[in-house]
Design a protein around this motif. Structure first.
Motif, PDB file in Angstrom:
ATOM      1  N   PRO A  50      -3.978 -28.717  -8.772  1.00 11.06           N
ATOM      2  CA  PRO A  50      -3.365 -27.876  -9.812  1.00 11.06           C
ATOM      3  C   PRO A  50      -3.999 -26.491  -9.917  1.00 11.06           C
ATOM      4  N   LEU A  51      -5.333 -26.428  -9.812  1.00 10.48           N
ATOM      5  CA  LEU A  51      -5.992 -25.128  -9.898  1.00 10.48           C
ATOM      6  C   LEU A  51      -5.658 -24.247  -8.701  1.00 10.48           C
ATOM      7  N   LEU A  52      -5.482 -24.874  -7.540  1.00  9.67           N
ATOM      8  CA  LEU A  52      -5.049 -24.109  -6.373  1.00  9.67           C
ATOM      9  C   LEU A  52      -3.694 -23.469  -6.637  1.00  9.67           C
ATOM     10  N   LEU A  53      -2.776 -24.236  -7.221  1.00  4.42           N
ATOM     11  CA  LEU A  53      -1.459 -23.704  -7.543  1.00  4.42           C
ATOM     12  C   LEU A  53      -1.549 -22.589  -8.574  1.00  4.42           C
ATOM     13  N   VAL A  54      -2.457 -22.742  -9.547  1.00  5.76           N
ATOM     14  CA  VAL A  54      -2.624 -21.703 -10.572  1.00  5.76           C
ATOM     15  C   VAL A  54      -3.119 -20.399  -9.938  1.00  5.76           C
ATOM     16  N   VAL A  55      -4.137 -20.503  -9.076  1.00  2.00           N
ATOM     17  CA  VAL A  55      -4.688 -19.300  -8.447  1.00  2.00           C
ATOM     18  C   VAL A  55      -3.648 -18.634  -7.562  1.00  2.00           C
ATOM     19  N   VAL A  56      -2.916 -19.432  -6.784  1.00  2.00           N
ATOM     20  CA  VAL A  56      -1.871 -18.856  -5.930  1.00  2.00           C
ATOM     21  C   VAL A  56      -0.792 -18.205  -6.784  1.00  2.00           C
ATOM     22  N   GLY A  57      -0.436 -18.870  -7.904  1.00  2.00           N
ATOM     23  CA  GLY A  57       0.566 -18.297  -8.804  1.00  2.00           C
ATOM     24  C   GLY A  57       0.116 -16.975  -9.397  1.00  2.00           C
ATOM     25  N   VAL A  58      -1.149 -16.902  -9.824  1.00  2.00           N
ATOM     26  CA  VAL A  58      -1.689 -15.646 -10.358  1.00  2.00           C
ATOM     27  C   VAL A  58      -1.679 -14.565  -9.279  1.00  2.00           C
ATOM     28  N   ALA A  59      -2.041 -14.942  -8.051  1.00  3.03           N
ATOM     29  CA  ALA A  59      -2.072 -13.972  -6.959  1.00  3.03           C
ATOM     30  C   ALA A  59      -0.667 -13.450  -6.652  1.00  3.03           C
ATOM     31  N   ILE A  60       0.334 -14.332  -6.672  1.00  6.49           N
ATOM     32  CA  ILE A  60       1.707 -13.898  -6.415  1.00  6.49           C
ATOM     33  C   ILE A  60       2.193 -12.976  -7.530  1.00  6.49           C
ATOM     34  N   TRP A  61       1.847 -13.314  -8.770  1.00 13.25           N
ATOM     35  CA  TRP A  61       2.204 -12.443  -9.896  1.00 13.25           C
ATOM     36  C   TRP A  61       1.551 -11.075  -9.744  1.00 13.25           C
ATOM     37  N   ALA A  62       0.268 -11.071  -9.390  1.00 12.02           N
ATOM     38  CA  ALA A  62      -0.431  -9.798  -9.200  1.00 12.02           C
ATOM     39  C   ALA A  62       0.180  -9.008  -8.050  1.00 12.02           C
ATOM     40  N   ARG A  63       0.598  -9.710  -7.003  1.00 11.77           N
ATOM     41  CA  ARG A  63       1.242  -9.037  -5.866  1.00 11.77           C
ATOM     42  C   ARG A  63       2.538  -8.368  -6.305  1.00 11.77           C
ATOM     43  N   SER A  64       3.343  -9.074  -7.091  1.00 15.18           N
ATOM     44  CA  SER A  64       4.591  -8.503  -7.583  1.00 15.18           C
ATOM     45  C   SER A  64       4.329  -7.304  -8.480  1.00 15.18           C
ATOM     46  N   ARG A  65       3.296  -7.414  -9.300  1.00 19.85           N
ATOM     47  CA  ARG A  65       2.953  -6.297 -10.186  1.00 19.85           C
ATOM     48  C   ARG A  65       2.493  -5.086  -9.381  1.00 19.85           C
ATOM     49  N   GLU A  66       1.770  -5.322  -8.295  1.00 20.12           N
ATOM     50  CA  GLU A  66       1.350  -4.215  -7.438  1.00 20.12           C
ATOM     51  C   GLU A  66       2.561  -3.488  -6.875  1.00 20.12           C
ATOM     52  N   GLY A  67       3.599  -4.235  -6.481  1.00 19.43           N
ATOM     53  CA  GLY A  67       4.798  -3.600  -5.951  1.00 19.43           C
ATOM     54  C   GLY A  67       5.459  -2.697  -6.974  1.00 19.43           C
ATOM     55  N   ARG A  68       5.574  -3.180  -8.220  1.00 20.49           N
ATOM     56  CA  ARG A  68       6.179  -2.359  -9.275  1.00 20.49           C
ATOM     57  C   ARG A  68       5.317  -1.139  -9.588  1.00 20.49           C
ATOM     58  N   MET A  69       4.006  -1.345  -9.611  1.00 14.30           N
ATOM     59  CA  MET A  69       3.097  -0.240  -9.883  1.00 14.30           C
ATOM     60  C   MET A  69       3.192   0.825  -8.805  1.00 14.30           C
ATOM     61  N   LEU A  70       3.318   0.395  -7.551  1.00 16.64           N
ATOM     62  CA  LEU A  70       3.382   1.334  -6.441  1.00 16.64           C
ATOM     63  C   LEU A  70       4.584   2.257  -6.578  1.00 16.64           C
ATOM     64  N   VAL A  71       5.738   1.685  -6.934  1.00 13.20           N
ATOM     65  CA  VAL A  71       6.939   2.490  -7.135  1.00 13.20           C
ATOM     66  C   VAL A  71       6.731   3.479  -8.279  1.00 13.20           C
ATOM     67  N   ALA A  72       6.232   2.976  -9.426  1.00 17.29           N
ATOM     68  CA  ALA A  72       6.066   3.834 -10.598  1.00 17.29           C
ATOM     69  C   ALA A  72       5.074   4.963 -10.334  1.00 17.29           C
ATOM     70  N   ALA A  73       3.950   4.638  -9.687  1.00 16.27           N
ATOM     71  CA  ALA A  73       2.930   5.650  -9.431  1.00 16.27           C
ATOM     72  C   ALA A  73       3.443   6.716  -8.462  1.00 16.27           C
ATOM     73  N   LEU A  74       4.131   6.295  -7.408  1.00 17.05           N
ATOM     74  CA  LEU A  74       4.647   7.267  -6.453  1.00 17.05           C
ATOM     75  C   LEU A  74       5.714   8.153  -7.093  1.00 17.05           C
ATOM     76  N   GLN A  75       6.560   7.574  -7.937  1.00 25.46           N
ATOM     77  CA  GLN A  75       7.571   8.389  -8.601  1.00 25.46           C
ATOM     78  C   GLN A  75       6.927   9.431  -9.503  1.00 25.46           C
ATOM     79  N   GLN A  76       5.824   9.069 -10.144  1.00 29.26           N
ATOM     80  CA  GLN A  76       5.160  10.039 -11.002  1.00 29.26           C
ATOM     81  C   GLN A  76       4.496  11.141 -10.177  1.00 29.26           C
ATOM     82  N   THR A  77       3.941  10.797  -9.011  1.00 28.83           N
ATOM     83  CA  THR A  77       3.377  11.855  -8.169  1.00 28.83           C
ATOM     84  C   THR A  77       4.473  12.779  -7.637  1.00 28.83           C
TER      85      THR A  77
END
Length: 421
Positions: free
Chosen positions: A264-291
């Motif tokens: 279960p903890l393995l699934l939690v860590v992988v889930g957090v990592a996937i969420w963070a990965r998705s957030r990085e993608g959204r952040m990348l778009v927003a940051a580049l648009q602001q630049t």
């Protein structure tokens, strides 16, 4: 006798200067490479002296089989802002060399007090010592290369890679001991237990430490910057202790801990990592648009950096029209733009270094130097990735609302105590 012919570059297409594509190696990089290399040779020599060249080659091959899938998952999670290969290798090397040697020395000394086979030795001492040895890599990164950790995902990636390196070398030792003491049957049982059922154990433990560092380093709270890494480390020690301790109470209890706690903890860590990965993608778009709004980057470039599929398509297009130099120029340009976006995002979050303006100026200069050699695919209008008129070639003297006026290349270092709302 002749070698392969170089890939031709289309007539009229300028060739990117090699200096723009070269990544200079610092003295620290060379020292780290030499130290880790010598340490690996020492460990390999000890193994060969202990078990013989043939058996060591066999168990090394078996140990290596367990980790390609784990490494592929780690690299997949790290695709939005991939860590440099030299840092990935340093993480693996630290786990397989430095952490292993530190653990062996300290645990051997502690065994004189606790006993070699005591419960305290393998359920308390070993988890504390081994997670400390592995976690020191993250401490070293923070002290020497702080800019390499941009968020939660970077901490998890580095922690998991250190865990893979440690587990690989430890598996060789366990397999070799099982082969010598119990023969092929013992080796098979150990491979099933460690290489099939639980190759993720050490990466999971140390990723908890990395997650704590990632949370702390992306927070503006001083308390969280200290508490989060400590809690991450204690979590890693607790998980490691539960794992080792359960093995001392029979197969049934081990399987309970495996199914109720570890998976279960393995699934939690992988889930957090996937969420963070998705957030990085959204952040990348927003940051580049602001630049783009600030006139630092161009709107038609955002798409080919922000989306992973478009990033790959752009490299293929550049390679097809500019040969290998064109593809390399595109890759270098994309990496520079990614670094611009992440540095800008750190500024917006209030966690940028004091010399953020100088760092940003260096990245923008590198992007400008690469831009004449970059072959972008034909632009197809796509919502959400910028557009509109071409931004000015020079950096404007304004910033979007909410950011301080002192932010920007050429504006100097961050004033002491400066803040923004």
């Amino acid at each position: 006798m002749s070698g392969p012919s170089p890939v031709p570059v289309p007539v009229g297409q300028p060739v990117v200067p090699p200096a723009l594509l070269r990544h200079p190696r610092s003295a620290l990089t060379w020292v780290t490479t030499v130290v880790l290399g010598l340490g690996a040779l020492v460990i390999a020599g000890v193994f060969v002296a202990f078990g013989g060249l043939g058996p060591v080659a066999l168990v090394t091959f078996l140990a290596a089989l367990a980790f390609p899938v784990i490494l592929l998952v780690i690299f997949w999670l790290d695709r939005y802002e991939p860590e440099p290969a030299r840092y990935r290798l340093a993480a693996l090397g630290w786990g397989g060399v430095v952490a292993v040697i530190l653990s062996f020395v300290v645990e051997s000394a502690a065994s004189f007090v606790t006993g070699q086979e005591s419960f305290v030795s393998f359920a308390v001492v070993a988890p504390v010592v081994e997670e400390t040895g592995k976690g020191l890599f993250l401490v070293a990164v923070v002290l020497l290369r702080r800019q390499q950790i941009h968020g939660l995902l970077d901490g998890v990636v580095y922690g998991a890679l250190v865990g893979v390196g440690f587990a690989f070398v430890e598996d060789i030792l366990y397999y070799l001991s099982a082969l010598q003491q119990e023969g092929p049957a013992g080796l098979t049982a150990t491979v099933v237990l460690r290489g099939v059922m639980s190759p993720f154990a050490h990466p999971l433990f140390t990723s908890a430490t990395g997650l704590g560092f990632g949370i702390g380093l992306t927070s503006r709270s001083r308390a969280k910057q200290v508490v989060a890494p400590v809690l991450g480390f204690l979590t890693a020690v607790a998980l490691h202790g539960i794992w080792n301790g359960s093995a001392g109470f029979g197969t049934r209890n081990f399987l309970i801990a495996y199914g109720v706690v570890m998976l279960p903890l393995l699934l939690v860590v992988v889930g957090v990592a996937i969420w963070a990965r998705s957030r990085e993608g959204r952040m990348l778009v927003a940051a580049l648009q602001q630049t783009v709004q600030m006139g630092w980057t161009r709107p038609e470039e955002v798409r080919w950096v922000a989306r992973l599929s478009d990033r790959v398509s752009a490299r293929h297009y550049a390679g097809a029209r500019g040969g290998k130099p064109g593809a390399r120029a595109m890759r270098a340009f994309q990496q520079t733009m990614i670094e611009i976006a992440f540095l800008h995002n750190r500024f917006v979050n209030g966690t940028a270094p004091r010399d953020v303006n100088q760092r940003m100026l260096g990245l923008l200069d590198r992007a400008a130097a690469l831009r004449p050699y970059v072959i972008l695919p034909p632009e197809v209008p796509r919502p959400g990735y910028g557009g509109g008129p071409q931004p000015p070639a020079t950096v404007p003297a304004w910033v979007p609302p909410g950011l301080p006026e002192w932010y920007g290349p050429g504006a100097g270092t961050r004033p002491s105590g400066a803040g923004w709302s």
